[in-house]
Design a protein around this motif. Structure first.
Motif, PDB file in Angstrom:
ATOM      1  N   LYS A 125      99.521 119.598 -14.807  1.00 16.14           N
ATOM      2  CA  LYS A 125     100.819 120.219 -15.115  1.00 16.14           C
ATOM      3  C   LYS A 125     100.868 121.670 -14.680  1.00 16.14           C
ATOM      4  O   LYS A 125     101.948 122.205 -14.404  1.00 16.14           O
ATOM      5  CB  LYS A 125     101.102 120.111 -16.610  1.00 16.14           C
ATOM      6  N   HIS A 135     107.190 108.167 -21.687  1.00 11.73           N
ATOM      7  CA  HIS A 135     108.135 108.226 -22.801  1.00 11.73           C
ATOM      8  C   HIS A 135     107.558 108.936 -24.010  1.00 11.73           C
ATOM      9  O   HIS A 135     108.299 109.365 -24.893  1.00 11.73           O
ATOM     10  CB  HIS A 135     108.571 106.809 -23.199  1.00 11.73           C
ATOM     11  N   PRO A 188     105.961 110.537 -15.137  1.00 12.75           N
ATOM     12  CA  PRO A 188     106.761 110.670 -16.371  1.00 12.75           C
ATOM     13  C   PRO A 188     106.381 109.596 -17.394  1.00 12.75           C
ATOM     14  O   PRO A 188     106.087 108.455 -17.034  1.00 12.75           O
ATOM     15  CB  PRO A 188     108.199 110.474 -15.878  1.00 12.75           C
TER      16      PRO A 188
END
Length: 241
Positions: A239, A160, A158
């Motif tokens: 992904k 930001h 993950p």
């Protein structure tokens, strides 16, 4: 099959880094402006494409392993960029600033373009310092995490900033800005040609500017044309898994 004339400048340089010297000689931008075909690049530079093609064909098409950057792992490539190109900028920026200030102080009354050159040198040095810190602290560590995720079969970590595409877009814009500053300096300095009878400091300053621009072009090429596209592709692949 795509002909050599139809291939982009960036693709040809990515395949064989020695091609960069041919494009540089003919005044063709192979880093920021490398996304155009050789035909269009020749039209813009007002040169005969047959001459350029002949020079490219005569290059040794098998790049030596030491400069076959396209085959390197992305984490290794980021380290190379930091240790070679970022280090070059850090080491040479203080010298460029000293040269710019000294030459303008001594010769600026006669060569009025030196004041603008000094200002532009300050701009590009400050811009590159900030730019490289962003890469070293934000973008490159994430690219290394992507490589680690692929190696270990893990999920994308993950972040930001949403996607690696966001910092890459910012870095590419900053590359364009730095390239534009160097283009202005090249124009003001008559492609780094010192005036007749120039002192050694004047000559050394322009030689260092020329060297700095060449390193910047190679630096940007490695990122825009190899590292960034591969990082985007890798993130997408992870992904979709």
């Amino acid at each position: 099959m795509t002909t050599l004339q139809e291939r982009t400048v960036a693709d040809v340089v990515t395949e064989n880094i020695k091609a960069a010297h041919v494009f540089k000689k003919h005044g063709i931008d192979f880093c920021c402006g490398g996304g155009v075909s050789i035909t269009k690049a020749c039209e813009k530079a007002k040169i005969d494409p047959e001459i350029l093609i002949a020079e490219l064909v005569n290059l040794n098409n098998a790049p030596d392993r030491a400069s076959d950057y396209n085959s390197w792992k992305l984490d290794f490539l980021t380290d190379h960029i930091i240790n070679v190109h970022h280090q070059y900028v850090e080491e040479n920026s203080p010298l460029l600033l000293q040269y710019a200030k000294r030459v303008n102080h001594v010769h600026g009354h006669h060569y009025t373009e030196l004041a603008e050159i000094e200002s532009l040198v300050t701009q590009v040095v400050q811009a590159m310092a900030a730019h490289q810190k962003k890469e070293e602290l934000i973008l490159f560590p994430f690219i290394k995490k992507l490589v680690k995720s692929e190696r270990e079969g893990a999920e994308v970590p993950p972040i930001h900033f949403g996607s690696v595409e966001n910092p890459i877009t910012m870095m590419e814009e900053e590359h364009e800005e730095a390239g534009e500053i160097m283009r202005k300096i090249a124009e003001l300095s008559n492609n780094y040609t010192p005036p007749q009878g120039a002192c050694n400091t004047y000559r050394a300053f322009f030689a260092k500017l020329d060297e700095f621009e060449q390193d910047l072009h190679h630096h940007i090429h490695l990122e825009n044309n190899i590292l960034f596209p591969k990082a985007l592709k890798l993130e997408k692949k992870l992904k979709n898994n």
